[in-house]
Design a protein around this motif. Structure first.
Motif, PDB file in Angstrom:
ATOM      1  N   LYS A 310       0.565  -1.177  -0.226  1.00 52.81           N
ATOM      2  CA  LYS A 310       0.149   0.282  -0.158  1.00 52.81           C
ATOM      3  C   LYS A 310       0.982   1.115   0.262  1.00 52.81           C
ATOM      4  CE  LYS A 310      -4.510  -1.986   2.635  1.00 52.81           C
ATOM      5  NZ  LYS A 310      -5.045  -1.682   3.759  1.00 52.81           N
ATOM      6  N   ASP A 311       2.185   1.590   0.761  1.00 53.24           N
ATOM      7  CA  ASP A 311       2.557   2.280   0.874  1.00 53.24           C
ATOM      8  C   ASP A 311       3.462   2.804  -0.497  1.00 53.24           C
ATOM      9  OD1 ASP A 311       1.941   2.436   4.130  1.00 53.24           O
ATOM     10  OD2 ASP A 311       4.029   1.802   4.086  1.00 53.24           O
ATOM     11  N   ILE A 312       4.223   1.469  -0.983  1.00 53.26           N
ATOM     12  CA  ILE A 312       4.671   1.560  -2.448  1.00 53.26           C
ATOM     13  C   ILE A 312       3.551   2.408  -3.601  1.00 53.26           C
ATOM     14  CG2 ILE A 312       5.113   0.319  -4.204  1.00 53.26           C
ATOM     15  CD1 ILE A 312       6.624  -2.077  -2.411  1.00 53.26           C
ATOM     16  N   ILE A 313       2.351   2.095  -3.241  1.00 54.24           N
ATOM     17  CA  ILE A 313       1.477   2.374  -4.395  1.00 54.24           C
ATOM     18  C   ILE A 313       1.248   4.019  -3.789  1.00 54.24           C
ATOM     19  CG2 ILE A 313      -1.185   2.421  -5.030  1.00 54.24           C
ATOM     20  CD1 ILE A 313      -1.112  -0.776  -4.452  1.00 54.24           C
ATOM     21  N   GLU A 314       0.922   4.226  -2.775  1.00 58.13           N
ATOM     22  CA  GLU A 314       0.893   5.425  -2.199  1.00 58.13           C
ATOM     23  C   GLU A 314       1.759   6.460  -2.507  1.00 58.13           C
ATOM     24  OE1 GLU A 314      -0.275   8.429   1.479  1.00 58.13           O
ATOM     25  OE2 GLU A 314      -0.628   6.367   1.132  1.00 58.13           O
ATOM     26  N   ASP A 315       3.545   6.097  -2.722  1.00 59.44           N
ATOM     27  CA  ASP A 315       4.510   7.200  -3.153  1.00 59.44           C
ATOM     28  C   ASP A 315       4.293   6.981  -4.824  1.00 59.44           C
ATOM     29  OD1 ASP A 315       5.332   6.794  -0.408  1.00 59.44           O
ATOM     30  OD2 ASP A 315       6.449   5.586  -0.259  1.00 59.44           O
ATOM     31  N   ASN A 316       3.682   6.408  -5.609  1.00 54.81           N
ATOM     32  CA  ASN A 316       4.155   5.253  -6.641  1.00 54.81           C
ATOM     33  C   ASN A 316       2.018   5.919  -7.096  1.00 54.81           C
ATOM     34  OD1 ASN A 316       7.275   5.352  -7.164  1.00 54.81           O
ATOM     35  ND2 ASN A 316       6.603   3.633  -4.856  1.00 54.81           N
ATOM     36  N   PRO A 317       2.365   7.229  -7.196  1.00 54.39           N
ATOM     37  CA  PRO A 317       0.797   7.612  -8.023  1.00 54.39           C
ATOM     38  C   PRO A 317       0.101   7.124  -9.267  1.00 54.39           C
ATOM     39  CG  PRO A 317       1.874   8.784  -7.047  1.00 54.39           C
ATOM     40  CD  PRO A 317       2.404   8.567  -6.363  1.00 54.39           C
ATOM     41  N   SER A 318       1.306   7.975 -10.510  1.00 52.18           N
ATOM     42  CA  SER A 318       1.436   7.142 -11.377  1.00 52.18           C
ATOM     43  C   SER A 318       1.752   6.192 -11.977  1.00 52.18           C
ATOM     44  CB  SER A 318       1.895   8.547 -11.890  1.00 52.18           C
ATOM     45  OG  SER A 318       3.494   8.532 -11.280  1.00 52.18           O
ATOM     46  N   GLU A 319       2.710   5.095 -11.108  1.00 54.89           N
ATOM     47  CA  GLU A 319       3.471   3.534 -12.313  1.00 54.89           C
ATOM     48  C   GLU A 319       1.963   2.867 -11.959  1.00 54.89           C
ATOM     49  OE1 GLU A 319       6.044   4.151 -13.304  1.00 54.89           O
ATOM     50  OE2 GLU A 319       7.022   6.649 -12.398  1.00 54.89           O
ATOM     51  N   ASN A 320       2.383   1.886 -12.956  1.00 54.88           N
ATOM     52  CA  ASN A 320       1.802   0.510 -12.848  1.00 54.88           C
ATOM     53  C   ASN A 320       3.082  -0.127 -12.219  1.00 54.88           C
ATOM     54  OD1 ASN A 320      -0.348   1.672 -14.594  1.00 54.88           O
ATOM     55  ND2 ASN A 320       0.933   0.996 -16.640  1.00 54.88           N
ATOM     56  N   ILE A 321       2.260  -1.236 -11.164  1.00 57.81           N
ATOM     57  CA  ILE A 321       3.120  -2.179 -10.878  1.00 57.81           C
ATOM     58  C   ILE A 321       2.954  -3.824 -10.964  1.00 57.81           C
ATOM     59  CG2 ILE A 321       3.571  -2.809  -7.931  1.00 57.81           C
ATOM     60  CD1 ILE A 321       2.592   0.109  -7.634  1.00 57.81           C
ATOM     61  N   LEU A 322       3.888  -4.660 -11.708  1.00 56.08           N
ATOM     62  CA  LEU A 322       3.256  -5.996 -11.361  1.00 56.08           C
ATOM     63  C   LEU A 322       4.078  -6.839 -10.392  1.00 56.08           C
ATOM     64  CD1 LEU A 322       3.403  -8.360 -12.895  1.00 56.08           C
ATOM     65  CD2 LEU A 322       6.022  -8.008 -14.257  1.00 56.08           C
ATOM     66  N   VAL A 323       3.234  -7.447  -9.680  1.00 52.86           N
ATOM     67  CA  VAL A 323       3.588  -7.930  -8.205  1.00 52.86           C
ATOM     68  C   VAL A 323       3.423  -9.822  -8.509  1.00 52.86           C
ATOM     69  CG1 VAL A 323       2.487  -8.062  -5.855  1.00 52.86           C
ATOM     70  CG2 VAL A 323       2.222  -6.260  -7.509  1.00 52.86           C
ATOM     71  N   ALA A 324       4.761  -9.544  -8.118  1.00 56.71           N
ATOM     72  CA  ALA A 324       4.658 -11.479  -8.416  1.00 56.71           C
ATOM     73  C   ALA A 324       4.236 -11.633  -6.585  1.00 56.71           C
ATOM     74  CB  ALA A 324       6.527 -11.223  -8.379  1.00 56.71           C
ATOM     75  N   TYR A 325       3.495 -12.625  -6.435  1.00 60.45           N
ATOM     76  CA  TYR A 325       2.718 -13.858  -5.840  1.00 60.45           C
ATOM     77  C   TYR A 325       3.405 -15.001  -5.644  1.00 60.45           C
ATOM     78  CZ  TYR A 325      -0.614 -15.616  -8.457  1.00 60.45           C
ATOM     79  OH  TYR A 325      -1.184 -16.567  -9.410  1.00 60.45           O
ATOM     80  N   ASN A 326       3.159 -15.827  -4.664  1.00 64.79           N
ATOM     81  CA  ASN A 326       3.845 -17.626  -4.506  1.00 64.79           C
ATOM     82  C   ASN A 326       2.827 -18.071  -4.407  1.00 64.79           C
ATOM     83  OD1 ASN A 326       5.658 -18.513  -4.725  1.00 64.79           O
ATOM     84  ND2 ASN A 326       6.422 -17.924  -2.476  1.00 64.79           N
ATOM     85  N   TYR A 327       1.713 -17.390  -3.143  1.00 64.43           N
ATOM     86  CA  TYR A 327       1.569 -18.705  -2.548  1.00 64.43           C
ATOM     87  C   TYR A 327      -0.257 -17.814  -3.281  1.00 64.43           C
ATOM     88  CZ  TYR A 327       4.949 -20.555  -0.462  1.00 64.43           C
ATOM     89  OH  TYR A 327       5.815 -20.691   0.360  1.00 64.43           O
ATOM     90  N   LYS A 328      -1.116 -18.583  -3.336  1.00 71.62           N
ATOM     91  CA  LYS A 328      -2.973 -18.344  -3.408  1.00 71.62           C
ATOM     92  C   LYS A 328      -3.203 -18.589  -2.744  1.00 71.62           C
ATOM     93  CE  LYS A 328      -4.268 -22.594  -6.417  1.00 71.62           C
ATOM     94  NZ  LYS A 328      -5.073 -23.836  -6.363  1.00 71.62           N
ATOM     95  N   THR A 329      -2.636 -18.269  -1.156  1.00 71.15           N
ATOM     96  CA  THR A 329      -3.272 -16.909   0.200  1.00 71.15           C
ATOM     97  C   THR A 329      -2.666 -15.649  -0.471  1.00 71.15           C
ATOM     98  OG1 THR A 329      -1.797 -17.657   0.918  1.00 71.15           O
ATOM     99  CG2 THR A 329      -3.130 -18.808   1.360  1.00 71.15           C
ATOM    100  N   ASP A 330      -1.968 -15.584  -0.771  1.00 74.95           N
ATOM    101  CA  ASP A 330      -0.703 -14.351  -1.431  1.00 74.95           C
ATOM    102  C   ASP A 330      -2.135 -13.758  -2.476  1.00 74.95           C
ATOM    103  OD1 ASP A 330       1.517 -14.503   0.250  1.00 74.95           O
ATOM    104  OD2 ASP A 330       2.598 -15.457  -2.114  1.00 74.95           O
ATOM    105  N   LEU A 331      -2.142 -14.451  -3.090  1.00 76.04           N
ATOM    106  CA  LEU A 331      -3.561 -14.435  -4.219  1.00 76.04           C
ATOM    107  C   LEU A 331      -4.634 -13.554  -3.977  1.00 76.04           C
ATOM    108  CD1 LEU A 331      -3.772 -13.471  -7.399  1.00 76.04           C
ATOM    109  CD2 LEU A 331      -4.485 -15.911  -7.511  1.00 76.04           C
ATOM    110  N   GLU A 332      -5.048 -14.418  -3.081  1.00 77.16           N
ATOM    111  CA  GLU A 332      -6.511 -13.937  -1.890  1.00 77.16           C
ATOM    112  C   GLU A 332      -6.450 -13.449  -1.761  1.00 77.16           C
ATOM    113  OE1 GLU A 332      -9.013 -17.800  -0.617  1.00 77.16           O
ATOM    114  OE2 GLU A 332      -7.512 -19.009  -1.661  1.00 77.16           O
TER     115      GLU A 332
END
Length: 445
Positions: A310-332
């Motif tokens: 959330k902090d990264i998104i707030e600090d980079n409001p104009s950027e699109n972000i690619l997020v790598a997740y590991n587990y289905k729990t992360d994704l949910e």
């Protein structure tokens, strides 16, 4: 508008010449150096000279569906090649194989099926393996299947940027498909015996003194190595570590699990029975949620990484972000928290939307988005929400953004839980990278 052959770089022309002159060759090129256009150019030249008639390209599923045919149509000198994509149901695959075309594209999961379908009547005189490192195990069914039809293949090209992601043991199976054992030995046992020493239990292998240089020397004539920093002016890449502190109660539970292999979490007993299972469970703790049974039910432990994102998104409001997740729990948890986030689909339909700037957050598992996809137009920030032990997946995933065509500096942000398994994963990746870089540096000389 199709691109002209004149736009090929000198190193790509050199790669084309290598493929034409040597029927069995490996191109170990960093991501973004044009493995596909190099191969397709060679295919076009060989096809025009009537030296090959049916070419099979083996690739990861999304790459088979989304990348190769687009690259083929992108160049003036290759777009005359006809193609057929042989993925999907068995009925669709059979229909695609019955088409009379120059190039057949299939996903690697169906190689065993393809070999069983043709057996000794194998029709493809040239085979290109995209991401050949997925054929690094002699025990894998796909490798065994391809070995069966190797005598019927007149030309074989292997493409990868990560030939030895876990060490030099990885190169044996790949090289065997090219030379059937001439350089590194007729079987894996002989290869290990010649170049490695083992502990008294027979589990841990270490290279014998001088073995690295001997292996490198044997591979010089059958490999072409290119590293992106030597040929491309890529934008800067900045690695960032964002520490995440676990709540005291959760860290106490983490430490107890690490020490005792058992802990009570929310009135539920979590127990693991070997070191591998323990490492996996500790990574789940680091990410903020863990399974309480066989990957069905899970509990949330903390929101440290969610809050950091959330902090990264707030600090980079104009950027699109690619997020790598590991587990289905992360994704949910990610999709529940970030309502506008889009999950990379199997068909790759989200790729164009991402590259058009229509997706603010793209969620992808490294195993699904690590190879062949061009995502550099959609953003310049990667966040590793869940880390991976695999150097290959790590490097390939990062190369989705840090590649030719990227116009901005790329930030690779790692969310790392303090004093937890995350820190060990980062060190392990660095260690593996050193081994692979030494191999590639030697062979490119």
């Amino acid at each position: 508008m199709s691109l002209s052959r004149d736009l090929l770089h000198d190193y790509q022309r050199s790669g084309v010449q290598r493929i034409i002159e040597n029927p069995f060759h490996a191109l170990w090129l960093d991501m973004g150096l044009g493995k596909s256009v190099t191969s397709l150019t060679a295919i076009a030249d060989l096809s025009d000279a009537m030296e090959v008639s049916k070419v099979l390209i083996i690739a990861p599923l999304r790459v088979a569906n989304q990348t190769w045919h687009k690259e083929l149509l992108n160049w003036e000198h290759t777009k005359h090649l006809t193609y057929s994509i042989c993925t999907g149901s068995e009925k669709k695959r059979l229909a695609a194989l019955h088409k009379d075309v120059d190039v057949y594209i299939i996903n690697r999961e169906n190689i065993t099926w393809l070999v069983d379908n043709y057996k000794a009547k194998w029709p493809f005189d040239m085979v290109v393996i995209d991401e050949a490192s997925s054929f690094k195990s002699t025990k894998a069914q796909r490798w065994k299947a391809l070995r069966k039809v190797r005598p019927y293949i007149d030309r074989l090209v292997e493409l990868t940027g990560t030939p030895a992601s876990n060490g030099l043991m990885d190169v044996y199976a790949q090289i065997y498909l090219l030379d059937t054992g001439d350089r590194l030995g007729r079987n894996m046992t002989a290869f290990k015996s010649r170049y490695f020493e083992t502990d008294y239990m027979g589990y841990k292998y270490t290279l014998r003194s001088g073995a690295e240089q001997e292996i490198y020397k044997k591979l010089e004539d059958i490999t072409m190595v290119l590293k992106s920093e030597d040929y491309l002016q890529l934008p800067d890449r900045v690695n960032v570590t964002v520490p995440v502190t676990l709540p005291p109660k959760v860290k106490k539970q983490y430490d107890e699990l690490e020490k005792e292999f058992i802990v009570d979490v929310l009135d539920q007993e979590l127990a693991v029975f070997n070191a591998a299972a323990l490492a996996n469970k500790l990574l789940q703790f680091s990410n903020g949620a863990c399974y309480t049974d066989e990957y069905k039910n899970w509990v949330e432990l903390h929101s440290g990484k969610i809050d950091a994102l959330k902090d990264i998104i707030e600090d980079n409001p104009s950027e699109n972000i690619l997020v790598a997740y590991n587990y289905k729990t992360d994704l949910e948890r990610l999709t529940s928290t970030f309502k506008d986030a889009v999950v990379l689909d199997k068909e790759g339909l989200a790729v164009d939307k991402w590259n058009n700037g229509e997706i603010k957050m793209l969620l992808a598992h490294p195993a699904s988005a690590s190879m062949g996809l061009n995502l550099q137009k959609g953003g310049s920030i990667i966040v590793w929400f869940g880390l991976t032990w695999s150097l290959e997946l790590y490097q390939q995933f990062n190369a989705r953004l840090h590649r030719q065509g990227q116009t901005k500096p790329v930030r690779i942000i790692h969310l790392v839980a303090d004093g937890c398994m995350d820190e060990k994963v980062v060190k392990a990746i660095e260690s593996k990278a050193k081994t692979q870089d030494e191999l590639l540096d030697y062979l490119k000389q």
